[in-house]
Design a protein around this motif. Structure first.
Motif, PDB file in Angstrom:
ATOM      1  N   GLY A 105      -7.441   1.692  -1.269  1.00 59.62           N
ATOM      2  CA  GLY A 105      -6.286   0.886  -0.893  1.00 59.62           C
ATOM      3  C   GLY A 105      -5.092   1.616  -0.349  1.00 59.62           C
ATOM      4  N   GLN A 160      -8.874   5.218   1.959  1.00 59.21           N
ATOM      5  CA  GLN A 160      -8.823   3.819   2.395  1.00 59.21           C
ATOM      6  C   GLN A 160      -9.585   2.923   1.434  1.00 59.21           C
ATOM      7  N   ALA A 215      -8.082   6.632  -6.951  1.00 58.03           N
ATOM      8  CA  ALA A 215      -7.307   5.422  -7.249  1.00 58.03           C
ATOM      9  C   ALA A 215      -6.242   5.706  -8.304  1.00 58.03           C
ATOM     10  N   SER A 238       0.825  -1.205   0.000  1.00 62.28           N
ATOM     11  CA  SER A 238       0.000   0.000   0.000  1.00 62.28           C
ATOM     12  C   SER A 238       0.859   1.254   0.000  1.00 62.28           C
ATOM     13  N   ASP A 255      -2.735   3.454   2.468  1.00 63.65           N
ATOM     14  CA  ASP A 255      -2.431   3.382   3.900  1.00 63.65           C
ATOM     15  C   ASP A 255      -2.419   4.818   4.405  1.00 63.65           C
TER      16      ASP A 255
END
Length: 213
Positions: A26, A23, A207, A2, A28
């Motif tokens: 994906g 989150q 993303a 991540s 961290d």
């Protein structure tokens, strides 16, 4: 593995929805105002809700302007959202008060002028005019995104850049007014709209950004 993203907590609000959105794709995520953590993360997200002047005051209180500048000097990615985008410009003018911004880009944040029956603030879903080669909007160029704001950048003032490094500027319109909806400029990206409130399209944009880190 991540990507580590710091969501800068400088008192601007809208922190938890941004945390959840990152989150979801994906990342961290750490919510903090710590200078070193913000400097060393894979990505830094600068949120923003409210007045330009108040956001700049909060940002300077935690040395956020310095960490943004240090990251960009080292080519480390930063993403600004809503007023977190606006404060990256040279100045903001609200209610006759002019406030210096972070000056990463020239330009002025000013009140929208739809020049028709549309009310201000601008609240709702808009399509955007995406330039070719966008990373943020890859695969979602025709989607709608959620805006809620009364001010924006109505003129892009950074001219004369070499074509190979020229920023990618995404525009949208509200009534008769046209303003900057997003900018991609090397490690520095920003959106006037709220990707964390823009459903699947906003998640796809975040993303895309996280993958690019």
């Amino acid at each position: 593995m991540s990507k580590k993203v710091v969501l800068l907590d400088y008192g601007s609000g809208n922190i938890r929805s941004g945390e959840r959105a990152l989150q979801r794709v994906g990342a961290d995520v750490t919510v903090t105002a710590d200078f070193d953590e913000a400097l060393n993360a894979d990505g830094l997200l600068v949120p923003g809700v409210g007045a330009f002047e108040a956001c700049m005051t909060g940002l300077k209180r935690v040395r956020g302007d310095a960490v943004v500048d240090r990251r960009l000097t080292g080519g480390r990615p930063v993403l600004g959202i809503c007023v977190g985008m606006q404060i990256l410009f040279a100045r903001g003018i609200e209610h006759g008060v002019e406030t210096e911004g972070c000056e990463q880009w020239p330009g002025t944040v000013e009140r929208l002028q739809p020049l028709s029956q549309e009310p201000v603030p601008h609240m709702g879903w808009n399509t955007v005019d995406v330039p070719a080669g966008s990373t943020l909007f890859d695969g979602i160029e025709k989607e709608r995104f959620y805006f809620v704001h009364s001010y924006g950048v109505r003129e892009w003032e950074l001219e004369g850049a070499r074509e190979s490094v020229a920023p990618l500027v995404t525009w949208t319109t509200y009534g008769a007014d046209r303003f900057v909806a997003a900018v991609e400029n090397g490690p520095l990206s920003a959106t006037q709209f709220h990707p964390e409130k823009s459903g699947d399209a906003g998640a796809a944009l975040l993303a895309n950004w996280v993958r690019s880190l």
